[in-house]
Design a protein around this motif. Sequence first.
Motif, PDB file in Angstrom:
ATOM      1  N   UNK A  17       0.957  -1.159   0.024  1.00 19.59           N
ATOM      2  CA  UNK A  17      -0.094   0.009   0.038  1.00 19.59           C
ATOM      3  C   UNK A  17       0.914   1.136   0.014  1.00 19.59           C
ATOM      4  N   UNK A  18       1.736   1.361   0.751  1.00 19.13           N
ATOM      5  CA  UNK A  18       2.921   2.354   0.870  1.00 19.13           C
ATOM      6  C   UNK A  18       3.593   2.609  -0.136  1.00 19.13           C
ATOM      7  N   UNK A  19       4.192   1.586  -0.887  1.00 14.61           N
ATOM      8  CA  UNK A  19       4.626   1.816  -2.218  1.00 14.61           C
ATOM      9  C   UNK A  19       3.769   2.257  -3.312  1.00 14.61           C
ATOM     10  N   UNK A  20       2.543   1.776  -3.436  1.00 20.17           N
ATOM     11  CA  UNK A  20       1.710   2.192  -4.492  1.00 20.17           C
ATOM     12  C   UNK A  20       1.250   3.576  -4.208  1.00 20.17           C
ATOM     13  N   UNK A  21       1.250   4.047  -3.172  1.00 17.62           N
ATOM     14  CA  UNK A  21       0.672   5.339  -2.771  1.00 17.62           C
ATOM     15  C   UNK A  21       1.700   6.522  -3.211  1.00 17.62           C
ATOM     16  N   UNK A  22       2.960   5.957  -2.897  1.00 17.37           N
ATOM     17  CA  UNK A  22       4.100   6.846  -2.948  1.00 17.37           C
ATOM     18  C   UNK A  22       4.448   6.901  -4.567  1.00 17.37           C
ATOM     19  N   UNK A  23       4.146   5.778  -5.212  1.00 14.07           N
ATOM     20  CA  UNK A  23       4.321   5.731  -6.642  1.00 14.07           C
ATOM     21  C   UNK A  23       3.245   6.623  -7.259  1.00 14.07           C
ATOM     22  N   UNK A  24       2.174   6.273  -7.205  1.00 17.25           N
ATOM     23  CA  UNK A  24       1.005   7.051  -7.722  1.00 17.25           C
ATOM     24  C   UNK A  24       0.702   8.577  -7.299  1.00 17.25           C
ATOM     25  N   UNK A  25       1.755   8.982  -6.284  1.00 11.41           N
ATOM     26  CA  UNK A  25       1.634  10.436  -5.799  1.00 11.41           C
ATOM     27  C   UNK A  25       0.314  10.632  -5.096  1.00 11.41           C
ATOM     28  N   UNK A  26      -0.520   9.641  -4.440  1.00 10.62           N
ATOM     29  CA  UNK A  26      -1.673   9.918  -3.660  1.00 10.62           C
ATOM     30  C   UNK A  26      -1.231   9.977  -2.098  1.00 10.62           C
ATOM     31  N   UNK A  27       0.276   9.841  -1.978  1.00  9.74           N
ATOM     32  CA  UNK A  27       0.673   9.817  -0.838  1.00  9.74           C
ATOM     33  C   UNK A  27       1.800  11.046  -0.823  1.00  9.74           C
ATOM     34  N   UNK A  28       1.923  12.126  -0.147  1.00  7.66           N
ATOM     35  CA  UNK A  28       2.840  13.211  -0.167  1.00  7.66           C
ATOM     36  C   UNK A  28       3.930  12.704   0.791  1.00  7.66           C
ATOM     37  N   UNK A  29       4.638  11.685   0.250  1.00  7.40           N
ATOM     38  CA  UNK A  29       5.688  11.016   1.301  1.00  7.40           C
ATOM     39  C   UNK A  29       6.940  12.138   1.789  1.00  7.40           C
ATOM     40  N   UNK A  30       6.861  12.434   3.023  1.00 18.02           N
ATOM     41  CA  UNK A  30       7.943  13.208   3.486  1.00 18.02           C
ATOM     42  C   UNK A  30       9.013  12.403   4.294  1.00 18.02           C
ATOM     43  N   UNK A  31       9.136  11.094   4.152  1.00 16.21           N
ATOM     44  CA  UNK A  31       9.868  10.274   5.059  1.00 16.21           C
ATOM     45  C   UNK A  31      11.412  10.638   4.776  1.00 16.21           C
ATOM     46  N   UNK A  32      12.098  10.981   5.783  1.00 12.04           N
ATOM     47  CA  UNK A  32      13.614  10.869   5.694  1.00 12.04           C
ATOM     48  C   UNK A  32      14.205   9.761   6.434  1.00 12.04           C
ATOM     49  N   UNK A  33      13.625   8.848   7.392  1.00 17.01           N
ATOM     50  CA  UNK A  33      14.068   8.061   8.177  1.00 17.01           C
ATOM     51  C   UNK A  33      13.045   6.797   8.043  1.00 17.01           C
ATOM     52  N   UNK A  34      13.671   5.590   7.533  1.00 15.39           N
ATOM     53  CA  UNK A  34      12.725   4.416   7.174  1.00 15.39           C
ATOM     54  C   UNK A  34      13.440   3.210   7.806  1.00 15.39           C
ATOM     55  N   UNK A  35      12.747   2.351   8.350  1.00 10.85           N
ATOM     56  CA  UNK A  35      13.159   1.128   9.135  1.00 10.85           C
ATOM     57  C   UNK A  35      12.503   0.081   8.877  1.00 10.85           C
ATOM     58  N   UNK A  36      12.899  -1.103   8.401  1.00 15.34           N
ATOM     59  CA  UNK A  36      11.966  -2.369   8.655  1.00 15.34           C
ATOM     60  C   UNK A  36      12.842  -3.772   9.230  1.00 15.34           C
ATOM     61  N   UNK A  37      12.066  -4.359  10.129  1.00 16.35           N
ATOM     62  CA  UNK A  37      12.763  -5.238  10.744  1.00 16.35           C
ATOM     63  C   UNK A  37      12.055  -6.779  10.481  1.00 16.35           C
ATOM     64  N   UNK A  38      13.065  -7.680  10.376  1.00 15.55           N
ATOM     65  CA  UNK A  38      12.807  -9.038   9.855  1.00 15.55           C
ATOM     66  C   UNK A  38      11.939  -9.203   9.014  1.00 15.55           C
ATOM     67  N   UNK A  39      12.143  -8.652   7.623  1.00 15.90           N
ATOM     68  CA  UNK A  39      11.300  -8.892   6.355  1.00 15.90           C
ATOM     69  C   UNK A  39      11.804  -9.802   5.452  1.00 15.90           C
ATOM     70  N   UNK A  40      10.876 -10.344   4.620  1.00 17.53           N
ATOM     71  CA  UNK A  40      11.337 -11.282   3.982  1.00 17.53           C
ATOM     72  C   UNK A  40      11.199 -10.812   2.415  1.00 17.53           C
ATOM     73  N   UNK A  41      10.559  -9.411   2.418  1.00 18.43           N
ATOM     74  CA  UNK A  41      10.595  -9.215   0.917  1.00 18.43           C
ATOM     75  C   UNK A  41      10.987  -7.890   0.840  1.00 18.43           C
ATOM     76  N   UNK A  42      12.635  -7.734   1.343  1.00 17.25           N
ATOM     77  CA  UNK A  42      13.231  -6.442   1.153  1.00 17.25           C
ATOM     78  C   UNK A  42      13.542  -6.063  -0.402  1.00 17.25           C
ATOM     79  N   UNK A  43      13.434  -7.139  -1.400  1.00 19.02           N
ATOM     80  CA  UNK A  43      13.729  -6.780  -2.770  1.00 19.02           C
ATOM     81  C   UNK A  43      12.609  -5.888  -3.234  1.00 19.02           C
ATOM     82  N   UNK A  44      11.531  -6.086  -2.734  1.00 16.03           N
ATOM     83  CA  UNK A  44      10.526  -5.382  -3.320  1.00 16.03           C
ATOM     84  C   UNK A  44      10.338  -3.853  -3.033  1.00 16.03           C
TER      85      UNK A  44
END
Length: 454
Positions: free
Chosen positions: A188-215
Amino acid sequence: MPSRQLLILRRGYKTCYNLNAPNYLSFMRNIGIYLEQLLRQRNLQELSPAPVMFPALQTLDVISGTSTNSFHASDLLWLMHHCPCLRDLSLNDLSFDNPRLTEVPPAQTNVEFLAMNSIQIKTSKWFPLLSSMFPALLSLRLDFNFVNGGPRVDRIEKGISDWIIGNNSLTSLRIRRFELGWPMVLEYLIDAARSGTWNCQLKHFGLSTINAFDRLLERDGHTLVSSLDSLQLDLLFSYFWDLYRSFDENDPSSFPLCVFPPCNLATSTLANLTTLRFKKCGERIKPSLSWLLNLCPNLSSAILCGFIVQIDACQLHHPNLMPARTGLTELALETCFIVQADSFFSFLQHDLPRLSSLTLVHANIFGLSSAPSLDFGDRLMKLLCFAGISSKFNKCSSLCLEQTQHFRRWSWFSSPTNTSQGKLLYPSNQEYPFHVRCGIADQVLFDKSWYGFM
């Protein structure tokens, strides 16, 4: 009426405050409180209302107690009323049960940091409430459990993503647990950022124990990470090699390894990163420092945990990779295998001219033609940290540090039999030293035993 008291946990110590004497609490700025203490005080105030308890409080930790962990929206509303200046709120090990309120909650625009650690969510109706109560969040940390038999997972996914996307001020997001439900949140986050429906202001991002980091690093995820200043990934990745193929167990480079970051990653994907932390939680993954620094030309701090580290890039995809101009000042390798060690030490000395902080913890060094040694010349070092370092079958038992800009040149060993300042002494034959030469080192930490150091 008996004296009303509230037990407050602050920095690990329990202190009992008398709420009939508000001067004890009016100056408090940082406290922790057990949930049952909060509920007990709320029940007392229903009988005899009291003024605002924490008028100056800025940081609050609410901690699950032994008798209950059930947390209702009315509890949160009551708590916010008594903390009018609160900026940082952490909720820990709670079960979010009842989101119903009899009145519209006021917006808490002063709260900028919210951490929800090990939280059980029983209904997706919590997320519109949280969104309306905390519209000005700058930093958000999420660690949720999806309750079995609770709400539909797809509703939880949509609720979380809508909450994140709807917060226009959010600059820091950390998702600590990535299990059932979380991969779809990332989509959902990727699609919203790509489509422009999310005005993403993130500067710091962290994901723990993920199995789809390549995505996250694919073309669709580029808009989510390309503007980041810092990125933290705990990689959950499994790679199964041919069990019938023979390998040199003393040379980890002979094992089939997966390269990270991927060789086909666009060079603009991580171009703005200044800080990264990659941790491996799975089978062997191999990062190339030269490829990593080409991808991150603005990198100043890098932490790699649990990898097999080499200098050279993949010869198949990057046979003529030029050395990167880098401003890297901090490098930490923790629980890593270091192959091509001669090239690695030369790289530290000559290709990282601004390096001033080096940490090697539980590092196994392979391919070293002589005793481990680093010569930084007259460079000023802020931190030198070495613990649990092994080369071949030898564990470094001492550190020989030569500082050239003291009024007298001298060396120091962590465990010598005899020492004297101003005289170069060598350890006994039973010791295997790690030699380091620099101008001045502000802080030096050494321990031959990694477990003792950590």
